[in-house]
Design a protein around this motif. Structure first.
Motif, PDB file in Angstrom:
ATOM      1  N   ARG A 144      32.862  48.453  31.908  1.00  0.00           N
ATOM      2  CA  ARG A 144      33.875  48.653  32.956  1.00  0.00           C
ATOM      3  C   ARG A 144      33.160  49.171  34.192  1.00  0.00           C
ATOM      4  NH1 ARG A 144      39.481  49.006  31.019  1.00  0.00           N
ATOM      5  NH2 ARG A 144      39.471  48.861  28.761  1.00  0.00           N
ATOM      6  N   GLY A 145      33.372  48.476  35.299  1.00  0.00           N
ATOM      7  CA  GLY A 145      32.768  48.920  36.563  1.00  0.00           C
ATOM      8  C   GLY A 145      31.687  47.964  37.014  1.00  0.00           C
ATOM      9  N   LEU A 146      31.133  48.339  38.059  1.00  0.00           N
ATOM     10  CA  LEU A 146      31.023  49.626  38.725  1.00  0.00           C
ATOM     11  C   LEU A 146      32.087  49.714  39.831  1.00  0.00           C
ATOM     12  CD1 LEU A 146      27.184  49.360  39.014  1.00  0.00           C
ATOM     13  CD2 LEU A 146      28.330  51.059  37.640  1.00  0.00           C
ATOM     14  N   HIS A 147      32.926  50.749  39.813  1.00  0.00           N
ATOM     15  CA  HIS A 147      34.076  50.856  40.709  1.00  0.00           C
ATOM     16  C   HIS A 147      33.952  52.042  41.652  1.00  0.00           C
ATOM     17  CE1 HIS A 147      36.275  49.065  37.003  1.00  0.00           C
ATOM     18  NE2 HIS A 147      35.784  48.099  37.748  1.00  0.00           N
ATOM     19  N   PHE A 148      34.629  51.923  42.804  1.00  0.00           N
ATOM     20  CA  PHE A 148      34.773  53.042  43.742  1.00  0.00           C
ATOM     21  C   PHE A 148      35.936  52.734  44.667  1.00  0.00           C
ATOM     22  CE2 PHE A 148      32.030  50.019  45.843  1.00  0.00           C
ATOM     23  CZ  PHE A 148      32.389  50.065  47.183  1.00  0.00           C
ATOM     24  N   GLN A 149      36.371  53.752  45.377  1.00  0.00           N
ATOM     25  CA  GLN A 149      37.400  53.569  46.398  1.00  0.00           C
ATOM     26  C   GLN A 149      36.836  54.017  47.733  1.00  0.00           C
ATOM     27  OE1 GLN A 149      41.600  53.814  44.020  1.00  0.00           O
ATOM     28  NE2 GLN A 149      41.261  55.362  45.544  1.00  0.00           N
ATOM     29  N   SER A 150      37.176  53.272  48.795  1.00  0.00           N
ATOM     30  CA  SER A 150      36.729  53.618  50.143  1.00  0.00           C
ATOM     31  C   SER A 150      37.672  54.647  50.765  1.00  0.00           C
ATOM     32  CB  SER A 150      36.649  52.360  51.004  1.00  0.00           C
ATOM     33  OG  SER A 150      37.926  51.753  51.121  1.00  0.00           O
ATOM     34  N   GLU A 151      37.228  55.239  51.864  1.00  0.00           N
ATOM     35  CA  GLU A 151      38.056  56.180  52.615  1.00  0.00           C
ATOM     36  C   GLU A 151      39.298  55.458  53.133  1.00  0.00           C
ATOM     37  OE1 GLU A 151      37.671  59.257  52.587  1.00  0.00           O
ATOM     38  OE2 GLU A 151      35.559  59.605  52.211  1.00  0.00           O
ATOM     39  N   ALA A 191      28.512  44.930  41.623  1.00  0.00           N
ATOM     40  CA  ALA A 191      28.123  44.155  40.446  1.00  0.00           C
ATOM     41  C   ALA A 191      27.418  45.038  39.424  1.00  0.00           C
ATOM     42  CB  ALA A 191      27.226  42.989  40.846  1.00  0.00           C
ATOM     43  N   TRP A 192      27.906  45.008  38.207  1.00  0.00           N
ATOM     44  CA  TRP A 192      27.359  45.844  37.126  1.00  0.00           C
ATOM     45  C   TRP A 192      25.894  45.522  36.837  1.00  0.00           C
ATOM     46  CZ3 TRP A 192      25.470  44.275  32.336  1.00  0.00           C
ATOM     47  CH2 TRP A 192      25.571  42.896  32.083  1.00  0.00           C
ATOM     48  N   ASP A 193      25.498  44.273  37.118  1.00  0.00           N
ATOM     49  CA  ASP A 193      24.155  43.804  36.777  1.00  0.00           C
ATOM     50  C   ASP A 193      23.287  43.525  38.009  1.00  0.00           C
ATOM     51  OD1 ASP A 193      25.584  41.605  37.666  1.00  0.00           O
ATOM     52  OD2 ASP A 193      24.886  40.277  36.073  1.00  0.00           O
ATOM     53  N   ASP A 194      23.597  44.158  39.133  1.00  0.00           N
ATOM     54  CA  ASP A 194      22.831  43.953  40.363  1.00  0.00           C
ATOM     55  C   ASP A 194      21.359  44.278  40.104  1.00  0.00           C
ATOM     56  OD1 ASP A 194      21.557  44.217  42.862  1.00  0.00           O
ATOM     57  OD2 ASP A 194      23.380  44.931  43.821  1.00  0.00           O
ATOM     58  N   ALA A 218      25.663  46.336  25.474  1.00  0.00           N
ATOM     59  CA  ALA A 218      26.435  45.879  26.639  1.00  0.00           C
ATOM     60  C   ALA A 218      26.662  44.378  26.541  1.00  0.00           C
ATOM     61  CB  ALA A 218      25.717  46.231  27.927  1.00  0.00           C
ATOM     62  N   ASP A 219      27.932  43.966  26.630  1.00  0.00           N
ATOM     63  CA  ASP A 219      28.314  42.575  26.411  1.00  0.00           C
ATOM     64  C   ASP A 219      29.044  42.028  27.640  1.00  0.00           C
ATOM     65  OD1 ASP A 219      29.293  40.136  25.586  1.00  0.00           O
ATOM     66  OD2 ASP A 219      30.194  40.908  23.736  1.00  0.00           O
ATOM     67  N   PRO A 220      28.361  41.237  28.473  1.00  0.00           N
ATOM     68  CA  PRO A 220      28.981  40.692  29.685  1.00  0.00           C
ATOM     69  C   PRO A 220      30.198  39.801  29.411  1.00  0.00           C
ATOM     70  CG  PRO A 220      26.631  40.191  29.627  1.00  0.00           C
ATOM     71  CD  PRO A 220      26.969  40.879  28.340  1.00  0.00           C
ATOM     72  N   THR A 221      30.346  39.313  28.182  1.00  0.00           N
ATOM     73  CA  THR A 221      31.523  38.484  27.883  1.00  0.00           C
ATOM     74  C   THR A 221      32.783  39.342  27.804  1.00  0.00           C
ATOM     75  OG1 THR A 221      31.327  38.628  25.464  1.00  0.00           O
ATOM     76  CG2 THR A 221      30.088  36.857  26.582  1.00  0.00           C
ATOM     77  N   LYS A 249      38.005  40.928  37.303  1.00  0.00           N
ATOM     78  CA  LYS A 249      37.653  41.687  38.518  1.00  0.00           C
ATOM     79  C   LYS A 249      36.170  42.037  38.527  1.00  0.00           C
ATOM     80  CE  LYS A 249      38.360  46.387  40.178  1.00  0.00           C
ATOM     81  NZ  LYS A 249      39.123  47.613  40.028  1.00  0.00           N
ATOM     82  N   ASP A 250      35.650  42.495  37.393  1.00  0.00           N
ATOM     83  CA  ASP A 250      34.258  42.932  37.341  1.00  0.00           C
ATOM     84  C   ASP A 250      33.266  41.773  37.306  1.00  0.00           C
ATOM     85  OD1 ASP A 250      35.024  45.557  37.497  1.00  0.00           O
ATOM     86  OD2 ASP A 250      34.948  45.898  35.334  1.00  0.00           O
ATOM     87  N   GLN A 251      33.729  40.581  37.019  1.00  0.00           N
ATOM     88  CA  GLN A 251      32.854  39.409  37.022  1.00  0.00           C
ATOM     89  C   GLN A 251      32.489  38.949  38.425  1.00  0.00           C
ATOM     90  OE1 GLN A 251      34.406  36.225  34.560  1.00  0.00           O
ATOM     91  NE2 GLN A 251      35.013  37.683  32.981  1.00  0.00           N
ATOM     92  N   VAL A 252      33.244  39.384  39.440  1.00  0.00           N
ATOM     93  CA  VAL A 252      33.042  38.860  40.797  1.00  0.00           C
ATOM     94  C   VAL A 252      32.709  39.943  41.822  1.00  0.00           C
ATOM     95  CG1 VAL A 252      34.490  36.833  40.387  1.00  0.00           C
ATOM     96  CG2 VAL A 252      35.530  38.940  41.270  1.00  0.00           C
TER      97      VAL A 252
END
Length: 149
Positions: free
Chosen positions: A21-28, A109-112, A123-126, A131-134
């Motif tokens: 799950r992720g990588l997530h954040f929120q902007s100001e 991107a989790w895999d940048d 860790a399983d990308p499938t 949302k996290d795929q793009v």
């Protein structure tokens, strides 16, 4: 450090080992600090510094959080957050300092390869959400956070 005020608590359940799950954040103006803990199971928890001008910009830190150890990880505003479940049926709870905002909900991107998180072997990308795929790479993110000089 200024006092931290939590306004919301969230919880997620991941049924499968290796769920990312992720990588997530929120902007100001809805940037969030997060206090993360694992209440059932175990996770590898990750934070990535997104603060332009920071000496650790683009670097990550990770920690294993388990229900058994009762440990927590504080993730300040300006960092992306994600995790990988190490066992099935893992429950993660996190308190946040700003309410959820769909318009400010962003990701990395989790895999940048420029960030190069050393995710655990399970860790399983499938098992990534649509949302996290793009999510974009760090090099393609606008400057959402700055470190004041």
């Amino acid at each position: 450090m200024a006092p931290v005020e939590f306004v919301q608590e969230n919880q997620s359940l991941s049924m499968a080992q290796g769920t990312i799950r992720g990588l997530h954040f929120q902007s100001e103006p809805f940037a969030q600090g997060k206090l993360v803990r694992c209440v059932e199971g175990a996770i590898f928890d990750v934070a990535v510094d997104l603060r332009h001008g920071s000496p650790t910009y683009g670097q990550w830190a990770g920690a294993t959080l388990t229900a058994q150890d009762c440990n927590q990880l504080w993730i300040p505003s300006g960092f992306a957050h994600g995790f990988c479940t190490l066992v099935p049926q893992t429950v993660v709870a996190y308190k946040v300092t700003a309410y959820y905002s769909r318009e400010n909900d962003l990701g990395l991107a989790w895999d940048d390869p420029d960030v190069n998180v050393a995710w655990p072997d399970v860790a399983d990308p499938t098992k990534l959400s649509a949302k996290d795929q793009v999510q974009p790479r760090l090099a393609d993110l606008p400057s959402y956070f700055e470190v004041a000089n």
